[in-house]
Structure formats: structure tokens, C-alpha cells
Design a protein around this motif. Structure first.
Motif, PDB file in Angstrom:
ATOM      1  N   ALA A  62      11.471   1.981   8.648  1.00 23.30           N
ATOM      2  CA  ALA A  62      10.795   0.873   7.967  1.00 23.30           C
ATOM      3  C   ALA A  62       9.283   1.033   8.064  1.00 23.30           C
ATOM      4  CB  ALA A  62      11.225  -0.462   8.573  1.00 23.30           C
ATOM      5  N   GLU A  63       8.781   1.447   9.243  1.00 25.31           N
ATOM      6  CA  GLU A  63       7.342   1.663   9.416  1.00 25.31           C
ATOM      7  C   GLU A  63       6.847   2.804   8.533  1.00 25.31           C
ATOM      8  OE1 GLU A  63       6.970   2.303  13.582  1.00 25.31           O
ATOM      9  OE2 GLU A  63       6.904   0.156  14.083  1.00 25.31           O
ATOM     10  N   THR A  64       7.666   3.857   8.386  1.00 26.65           N
ATOM     11  CA  THR A  64       7.302   4.974   7.512  1.00 26.65           C
ATOM     12  C   THR A  64       7.231   4.519   6.060  1.00 26.65           C
ATOM     13  OG1 THR A  64       8.421   6.501   9.010  1.00 26.65           O
ATOM     14  CG2 THR A  64       7.886   7.335   6.833  1.00 26.65           C
ATOM     15  N   LEU A  65       8.176   3.670   5.677  1.00 28.36           N
ATOM     16  CA  LEU A  65       8.185   3.137   4.306  1.00 28.36           C
ATOM     17  C   LEU A  65       6.969   2.250   4.070  1.00 28.36           C
ATOM     18  CD1 LEU A  65       9.536   2.713   1.581  1.00 28.36           C
ATOM     19  CD2 LEU A  65      10.928   0.905   2.613  1.00 28.36           C
ATOM     20  N   VAL A  66       6.630   1.412   5.055  1.00 26.58           N
ATOM     21  CA  VAL A  66       5.445   0.555   4.940  1.00 26.58           C
ATOM     22  C   VAL A  66       4.191   1.401   4.781  1.00 26.58           C
ATOM     23  CG1 VAL A  66       3.962  -1.060   6.190  1.00 26.58           C
ATOM     24  CG2 VAL A  66       6.434  -1.406   6.174  1.00 26.58           C
ATOM     25  N   ASP A  67       4.113   2.497   5.578  1.00 23.82           N
ATOM     26  CA  ASP A  67       2.961   3.388   5.495  1.00 23.82           C
ATOM     27  C   ASP A  67       2.857   4.030   4.109  1.00 23.82           C
ATOM     28  OD1 ASP A  67       0.731   4.898   6.677  1.00 23.82           O
ATOM     29  OD2 ASP A  67       2.061   6.623   6.462  1.00 23.82           O
ATOM     30  N   ALA A  68       4.013   4.394   3.547  1.00 21.42           N
ATOM     31  CA  ALA A  68       4.023   5.027   2.224  1.00 21.42           C
ATOM     32  C   ALA A  68       3.608   4.060   1.125  1.00 21.42           C
ATOM     33  CB  ALA A  68       5.423   5.575   1.924  1.00 21.42           C
ATOM     34  N   MET A  69       3.872   2.763   1.328  1.00 21.99           N
ATOM     35  CA  MET A  69       3.576   1.764   0.297  1.00 21.99           C
ATOM     36  C   MET A  69       2.273   1.008   0.561  1.00 21.99           C
ATOM     37  SD  MET A  69       7.449   0.205  -0.119  1.00 21.99           S
ATOM     38  CE  MET A  69       6.972  -0.900  -1.447  1.00 21.99           C
ATOM     39  N   SER A  70       1.522   1.404   1.585  1.00 18.86           N
ATOM     40  CA  SER A  70       0.298   0.689   1.953  1.00 18.86           C
ATOM     41  C   SER A  70      -0.856   1.047   1.026  1.00 18.86           C
ATOM     42  CB  SER A  70      -0.088   1.003   3.402  1.00 18.86           C
ATOM     43  OG  SER A  70       0.891   0.506   4.291  1.00 18.86           O
ATOM     44  N   ASP A  71      -1.685   0.053   0.716  1.00 19.36           N
ATOM     45  CA  ASP A  71      -2.854   0.258  -0.143  1.00 19.36           C
ATOM     46  C   ASP A  71      -3.780  -0.945   0.016  1.00 19.36           C
ATOM     47  OD1 ASP A  71      -4.571   1.345  -1.936  1.00 19.36           O
ATOM     48  OD2 ASP A  71      -3.174   1.452  -3.619  1.00 19.36           O
ATOM     49  N   PHE A  85      -5.687  -4.257  -1.269  1.00 16.04           N
ATOM     50  CA  PHE A  85      -5.265  -5.294  -2.195  1.00 16.04           C
ATOM     51  C   PHE A  85      -6.226  -5.406  -3.368  1.00 16.04           C
ATOM     52  CE2 PHE A  85      -5.294  -9.931  -3.372  1.00 16.04           C
ATOM     53  CZ  PHE A  85      -4.104  -9.879  -4.078  1.00 16.04           C
ATOM     54  N   ASP A  86      -5.698  -5.249  -4.571  1.00 22.54           N
ATOM     55  CA  ASP A  86      -6.471  -5.397  -5.798  1.00 22.54           C
ATOM     56  C   ASP A  86      -5.657  -6.273  -6.746  1.00 22.54           C
ATOM     57  OD1 ASP A  86      -8.014  -5.272  -8.031  1.00 22.54           O
ATOM     58  OD2 ASP A  86      -7.636  -3.152  -8.473  1.00 22.54           O
ATOM     59  N   PRO A  87      -5.956  -7.576  -6.811  1.00 15.45           N
ATOM     60  CA  PRO A  87      -5.142  -8.483  -7.633  1.00 15.45           C
ATOM     61  C   PRO A  87      -5.118  -8.122  -9.108  1.00 15.45           C
ATOM     62  CG  PRO A  87      -7.175  -9.553  -6.924  1.00 15.45           C
ATOM     63  CD  PRO A  87      -7.075  -8.273  -6.168  1.00 15.45           C
ATOM     64  N   ASP A  88      -6.132  -7.385  -9.587  1.00 16.35           N
ATOM     65  CA  ASP A  88      -6.187  -7.038 -11.008  1.00 16.35           C
ATOM     66  C   ASP A  88      -5.099  -6.056 -11.434  1.00 16.35           C
ATOM     67  OD1 ASP A  88      -8.361  -8.681 -11.443  1.00 16.35           O
ATOM     68  OD2 ASP A  88      -9.814  -7.109 -10.959  1.00 16.35           O
ATOM     69  N   GLN A  89      -4.485  -5.370 -10.469  1.00 17.63           N
ATOM     70  CA  GLN A  89      -3.444  -4.402 -10.848  1.00 17.63           C
ATOM     71  C   GLN A  89      -2.060  -5.050 -10.984  1.00 17.63           C
ATOM     72  OE1 GLN A  89      -2.442  -1.392  -7.875  1.00 17.63           O
ATOM     73  NE2 GLN A  89      -3.245  -2.696  -6.253  1.00 17.63           N
ATOM     74  N   PHE A  90      -1.985  -6.362 -10.735  1.00 19.30           N
ATOM     75  CA  PHE A  90      -0.714  -7.069 -10.888  1.00 19.30           C
ATOM     76  C   PHE A  90      -0.797  -8.000 -12.088  1.00 19.30           C
ATOM     77  CE2 PHE A  90      -1.322  -6.151  -6.371  1.00 19.30           C
ATOM     78  CZ  PHE A  90      -0.159  -5.429  -6.096  1.00 19.30           C
TER      79      PHE A  90
END
Length: 313
Positions: free
Chosen positions: A191-200, A202-207
């Protein structure tokens, strides 16, 4: 924007004149209710249940009914007698560490603009809040309702966010969480590896709100067609992961692969272990599925054999 309130912030003996503006707006598309048969607009009428007449808003008071059935009617004069903070003043109560305010308490947000020809006091308060990294707790009265609020700075502008009172936040105690086993070490690592892979960052304009975008497209098509009806859309067949995953480790492994992150290399030993476990679990599941299929086929063969024997007899 149009200001909805004028007054001043009472910061000790310093007064900071401000105008208040609503900081957020709802972008959802609004609909009217219509009669499905002829498209006529549905309207609501305030009808008295006693005399049956339509009542203008100016003749309407507010009533409270107790659990025992006692009814009390209050007028505007009655509400005016209630204790509220000064209507045109936002008194600073204290300064607290920002991290101590639980985000669940935040309600509505407002921008504060300096309402003075010399906004020196405004800039002083904003700069001070940024320097001390604390949030000011204040009282804010709007439409005869006093709320506790947080005063902070956003891009150099003072922002006031009303807070819910503690008793307005529900307490929870879900029985479904009682006695639940703690995650296994390999599950936490994955789970920690997955979190690391999906970490970035925050830029609200990309949603984006895809629902509202598609809703607007459907409405534009209906208007362009000239019929007032939305053209029929081809049915989309959803595709995704298997209906059932082997276990939590396998699900995490698939998520990692989908994100383009591979667990091989680097600190391989720790990451390879969960991967092997996932493969082993998947293999075990395949064998179980094969045995289950064979078990289901076996009775069918015996039945067929018996039927053939009877025919021969």
C-alpha cells in the motif's frame, strides 16, 4: 462580486474595516420542474392548512413544536431580543495553531476586502497571521445568526471560514470496524509503494467535473436538435478488473502495475516478497477454480452414464 456585509474586525484596540464577499459558488446546472405531459412549469404556493388561502411571505412567522406537541410561534421582534454578537463587528477571540482545527468543522468561506482609504491595518493583520502561522478565531454574525469562524490568509487576502459548533458534528461508532484484524506487514508495504507511485503535488486545475461537462453537452445537443429532447446515446459497456480479486495483496499488485510502477530493483527484497505472495495467491486461486470446475463436471458424467445404461436396458 457584490459585498454581502460591511463592518470591521476588532483586533485588540485596532479596528480593520472590511467588506465581505462569498468566496465560492456552485457550478451545477439548475433545472425547473415541469409537467411531463405538456412541459408546463410546476409552481409552489404557500397555502395555509387552516383557512386554505395563499399566504404572502410577509405574513409568515416561524413556529417550533416540542417533542410533547407544544407549539410556540416566534415573530421577528422575538428573534431581535436574542443575544447576538455586534452585527457589524468581527471580534478576534484568540489565535490557535492551524493544525488543531479539524477540517470537518469548516463550513462556508468568505473573502474580506479592506474598506478603507488606507488599508494599513488590514495588511498588518494579514502579514501577522502569515508570520505566526496561526489561525484567528472570531465571531461572525450574518442574517441574525452568530457563528464561530476561522480567519486566515490566502494569497495575501483575509479569508473567513465559518465553523460548525462541536455538537453539529455527529459522533460515529461503526460495529463493522469492531474486531477487524490489522493489515499484514506485506499489505502495508504494498500500500505504501502504491501511495508513493500515485503521489504528486496538489493542483486543483487538473481535476474537472466530468458529470457537469457531459450534462452540458447533452443539453447543447438537445437545443441543437430543435426537439427539446436529448438524442439517444449508445449504451456503454463497462470494462475493468475481474469481478473478484484473489486477495488484498493481489489487488494492490494490480493497482501498482496499472500505475506503471514496478516493484523490481532497488530495495528489491522487501518489494519482491509481496509480488511473490501475489503470484502465489493467484496460482492458488487458479488451482482452486480448476478443482471446483472438475467437481462440477463429475456429477454430470455420472448422470450421463446412468442414462446410457437405462437406454441399453
Amino acid at each position: 462580486m457584490r459585498s454581502i456585509w460591511k463592518g470591521s474586525i476588532a483586533f485588540g484596540l485596532v479596528n480593520v474595516p472590511v467588506k465581505v464577499y462569498t468566496a465560492t459558488e456552485d457550478h451545477d446546472i439548475r433545472f425547473h420542474q415541469v409537467h411531463a405531459k405538456d412541459g408546463g412549469r410546476i409552481k409552489y404556493d404557500r397555502v395555509c392548512s387552516v383557512c386554505g388561502q395563499s399566504i404572502p411571505y410577509t405574513d409568515i412567522d416561524k413556529a417550533y413544536e416540542s417533542p410533547d406537541g407544544d407549539k410556540v410561534v416566534l415573530t421577528d421582534e422575538d428573534f431581535a431580543k436574542l443575544p447576538v454578537a455586534e452585527k457589524h463587528e468581527i471580534p478576534v477571540l484568540q489565535f490557535v495553531p492551524s493544525e488543531q482545527i479539524d477540517p470537518i468543522l469548516f463550513d462556508k468561506s468568505y473573502y474580506l476586502e479592506p474598506d478603507s482609504s488606507t488599508p494599513k491595518a488590514y495588511v498588518l493583520l494579514a502579514t501577522t497571521l502569515e508570520e505566526i502561522e496561526r489561525t484567528a478565531l472570531v465571531y461572525f454574525t450574518l442574517r441574525q445568526k452568530t457563528r464561530l469562524a476561522a480567519l486566515r490568509v490566502r494569497d495575501g487576502v483575509l479569508v473567513l471560514q465559518t465553523l460548525l459548533w462541536p455538537d453539529e458534528v455527529r459522533s460515529v461508532d461503526f460495529e463493522s470496524l469492531d474486531g477487524v484484524a490489522q493489515p499484514k506487514p506485506q499489505e502495508i508495504k504494498m500500500a505504501e509503494t502504491l501511495v508513493d507511485a500515485m503521489s504528486d503535488d496538489f493542483d486543483p486545475d487538473q481535476f474537472t467535473d466530468e458529470y457537469q461537462i457531459e450534462l452540458k453537452r447533452l443539453l447543447d445537443e438537445a437545443i441543437a436538435s430543435g426537439t427539446g429532447k436529448v438524442p439517444e446515446q449508445p449504451e456503454l459497456v463497462p470494462t475493468g478488473m475481474d469481478a473478484e480479486v484473489v486477495d488484498l495483496v493481489a489487488a494492490l499488485q494490480r493497482s501498482l502495475e496499472a500505475s506503471g510502477r514496478r516493484t523490481a530493483g532497488g530495495d528489491g527484497a522487501a518489494k519482491a516478497e509481496p509480488k511473490k505472495a501475489a503470484k502465489k495467491a493467484a496460482a492458488k486461486s487458479s488451482k482452486s477454480a480448476a478443482k471446483s470446475t472438475a467437481a462440477k463436471k463429475a456429477p454430470a458424467k455420472k448422470t450421463a452414464k446412468k442414462t446410457a445404461t437405462r437406454k441399453g436396458a
